[in-house]
Design a protein around this motif. Structure first.
Motif, PDB file in Angstrom:
ATOM      1  N   GLY A 244      36.508  24.820  -3.185  1.00  0.00           N
ATOM      2  CA  GLY A 244      35.565  23.866  -3.748  1.00  0.00           C
ATOM      3  C   GLY A 244      34.460  23.588  -2.751  1.00  0.00           C
ATOM      4  O   GLY A 244      33.912  24.496  -2.127  1.00  0.00           O
ATOM      5  N   ASN A 245      34.119  22.316  -2.576  1.00  0.00           N
ATOM      6  CA  ASN A 245      33.140  21.916  -1.567  1.00  0.00           C
ATOM      7  C   ASN A 245      33.838  21.935  -0.205  1.00  0.00           C
ATOM      8  O   ASN A 245      34.741  21.140   0.062  1.00  0.00           O
ATOM      9  N   LEU A 246      33.383  22.844   0.654  1.00  0.00           N
ATOM     10  CA  LEU A 246      34.100  23.158   1.896  1.00  0.00           C
ATOM     11  C   LEU A 246      33.244  22.802   3.107  1.00  0.00           C
ATOM     12  O   LEU A 246      32.055  23.106   3.159  1.00  0.00           O
ATOM     13  N   LEU A 247      33.892  22.196   4.092  1.00  0.00           N
ATOM     14  CA  LEU A 247      33.231  21.826   5.340  1.00  0.00           C
ATOM     15  C   LEU A 247      34.052  22.380   6.503  1.00  0.00           C
ATOM     16  O   LEU A 247      35.279  22.217   6.535  1.00  0.00           O
ATOM     17  N   ILE A 248      33.391  23.049   7.454  1.00  0.00           N
ATOM     18  CA  ILE A 248      34.054  23.522   8.671  1.00  0.00           C
ATOM     19  C   ILE A 248      33.291  22.978   9.879  1.00  0.00           C
ATOM     20  O   ILE A 248      32.059  23.079   9.935  1.00  0.00           O
ATOM     21  N   ILE A 249      34.023  22.418  10.819  1.00  0.00           N
ATOM     22  CA  ILE A 249      33.435  21.824  12.027  1.00  0.00           C
ATOM     23  C   ILE A 249      34.011  22.513  13.245  1.00  0.00           C
ATOM     24  O   ILE A 249      35.242  22.640  13.385  1.00  0.00           O
ATOM     25  N   LEU A 260      38.789  20.732   2.710  1.00  0.00           N
ATOM     26  CA  LEU A 260      38.669  21.376   1.406  1.00  0.00           C
ATOM     27  C   LEU A 260      38.667  20.346   0.281  1.00  0.00           C
ATOM     28  O   LEU A 260      39.177  19.226   0.435  1.00  0.00           O
ATOM     29  N   HIS A 261      38.112  20.760  -0.879  1.00  0.00           N
ATOM     30  CA  HIS A 261      38.182  20.070  -2.168  1.00  0.00           C
ATOM     31  C   HIS A 261      37.371  18.780  -2.226  1.00  0.00           C
ATOM     32  O   HIS A 261      37.633  17.913  -3.071  1.00  0.00           O
ATOM     33  N   SER A 262      36.367  18.646  -1.372  1.00  0.00           N
ATOM     34  CA  SER A 262      35.587  17.408  -1.341  1.00  0.00           C
ATOM     35  C   SER A 262      34.856  17.164  -2.664  1.00  0.00           C
ATOM     36  O   SER A 262      34.402  18.095  -3.335  1.00  0.00           O
ATOM     37  N   SER A 284      38.591  16.820  -5.937  1.00  0.00           N
ATOM     38  CA  SER A 284      39.507  17.870  -6.394  1.00  0.00           C
ATOM     39  C   SER A 284      38.727  19.122  -6.772  1.00  0.00           C
ATOM     40  O   SER A 284      39.113  19.841  -7.701  1.00  0.00           O
ATOM     41  N   SER A 285      37.623  19.396  -6.067  1.00  0.00           N
ATOM     42  CA  SER A 285      36.827  20.584  -6.365  1.00  0.00           C
ATOM     43  C   SER A 285      37.595  21.838  -5.961  1.00  0.00           C
ATOM     44  O   SER A 285      38.496  21.796  -5.123  1.00  0.00           O
ATOM     45  N   GLY A 286      37.216  22.978  -6.573  1.00  0.00           N
ATOM     46  CA  GLY A 286      37.928  24.216  -6.281  1.00  0.00           C
ATOM     47  C   GLY A 286      39.262  24.252  -6.993  1.00  0.00           C
ATOM     48  O   GLY A 286      39.451  23.638  -8.048  1.00  0.00           O
ATOM     49  N   ARG A 287      40.209  24.962  -6.410  1.00  0.00           N
ATOM     50  CA  ARG A 287      41.532  25.088  -7.019  1.00  0.00           C
ATOM     51  C   ARG A 287      42.435  24.002  -6.445  1.00  0.00           C
ATOM     52  O   ARG A 287      43.042  24.165  -5.386  1.00  0.00           O
ATOM     53  N   ALA A 288      42.529  22.891  -7.128  1.00  0.00           N
ATOM     54  CA  ALA A 288      43.324  21.743  -6.678  1.00  0.00           C
ATOM     55  C   ALA A 288      43.990  21.111  -7.889  1.00  0.00           C
ATOM     56  O   ALA A 288      43.393  21.026  -8.976  1.00  0.00           O
ATOM     57  N   THR A 289      45.215  20.642  -7.709  1.00  0.00           N
ATOM     58  CA  THR A 289      45.958  20.009  -8.803  1.00  0.00           C
ATOM     59  C   THR A 289      45.630  18.534  -8.948  1.00  0.00           C
ATOM     60  O   THR A 289      45.986  17.913  -9.939  1.00  0.00           O
TER      61      THR A 289
END
Length: 314
Positions: A244-249, A260-262, A284-289
């Motif tokens: 989904g909406n992904l952030l890497i720091i 993940l999933h922001s 719950s963006s992306g593949r999230a339950t």
């Protein structure tokens, strides 16, 4: 570019002339005189010989090698330490370990790390110092499923979308920004119910599935989360297929966090963030339950347990 100056060539005709017999007797004293050029002339002071160069001082001997370190010496854990004086390169089981100018370093151990890891420091005198580390095993949460694992891989249409996403993720994790967050004591990005633990795994009739690579925290949709340590945003991506909406720091020295999933991202790629700064909202963006924050940590190729960086929630 250096330009070579061309030299003029002078042709001396006298060098090819025949000297008459009568002139040879007159020329002989002159030739004899030319053979005395190296003889000191009367009244000329003797030249002072140049002093002999002093030998270079021998380099000071290095003190005995000593590693200092502390941390979580267990699967999914980490250490911070100081390399022996004079260390020019450091390795952990053959993998490079970045060493700061003050000799400090961070090293970490994958979820499936073996029982012994070895630090090897190459020193400026050519010697190698080693330190064996005992890595404690973990009792992972394993669930046995009496069903066959799903067969077949992802479709080609899915992979056409996924491959560029993976390239961006790998590229982001390879970036080195000089961030210093790796030196800090990490804080929780958000507190709430733990809905998934690092390292948990399902076994399908004896065939292991992939283990869970992060920590899932579920305080509710729309809850803000913050940076666990200082760093630089190396990826802020919208609508990845799985994340989904992904952030890497990047926290520096090979350590990075992924969120993940922001529902929303509040920072952009290239931003420098400080510990405790708001990064986004849980969704719950992306593949999230359901709405939750999946927080994962990596050092190089090693996947790490965030709980070993923060300690339990208070």
């Amino acid at each position: 570019m250096r330009l070579a100056a061309s030299a003029s060539l002078a042709v001396l005709a006298a060098g090819c002339a025949v000297v008459p017999q009568a002139d040879r007797q007159q020329a002989a004293p002159q030739q004899a005189g030319t053979q005395q050029l190296g003889v000191q002339q009367a009244g000329t002071p003797a030249a002072t010989p140049a002093p002999a160069p002093k030998p270079a001082p021998a380099p000071a001997a290095l003190p005995p090698a000593r590693f200092t370190y502390a941390g979580e010496l267990t699967q999914g854990g980490w250490i911070r330490g100081i390399a022996p004086e004079g260390t020019v390169s450091l390795m952990l089981d053959g993998e490079p370990v970045p060493v700061a100018a003050d000799g400090s370093f961070l090293a970490a151990f994958d979820r499936d790390a073996g029982g012994i890891a070895t630090l090897a420091a190459q020193r400026s005198d050519g010697a190698t110092a080693t330190q064996a580390l005992t890595i404690a095993p973990r009792d992972w949460r394993i669930e046995h499923i009496n069903a066959a694992r799903r067969t077949g891989g992802p479709s080609e249409s899915f992979m056409q979308r996924r491959r560029p996403e993976l390239e961006r993720i790998y590229g982001a994790r390879a970036m080195r920004t000089g961030a210093q967050g790796w030196r800090q004591d990490f804080i929780w990005p958000v507190k709430g119910r733990i809905s998934g633990r690092f390292g948990s795994q399902r076994i399908y009739r004896g065939e292991p599935g992939s283990y869970h690579t992060g920590l899932d925290i579920a305080p509710g949709a729309g809850t803000a989360y913050v940076a666990p340590a200082d760093g630089v945003v190396v990826l802020a991506a919208d609508d990845f297929s799985l994340e989904g909406n992904l952030l890497i720091i990047d926290h520096g020295n090979g350590l990075n966090s992924a969120f993940l999933h922001s529902q929303r991202l509040d920072v952009k790629q290239g931003d420098r963030v400080t510990q405790g700064q708001q990064l986004g909202l849980i969704g719950s963006s992306g593949r999230a339950t359901g709405p939750h924050l999946h927080w994962s940590l990596m050092w190089g190729k090693a996947r790490l347990d965030p709980l070993l960086f923060t300690g339990p929630q208070n």
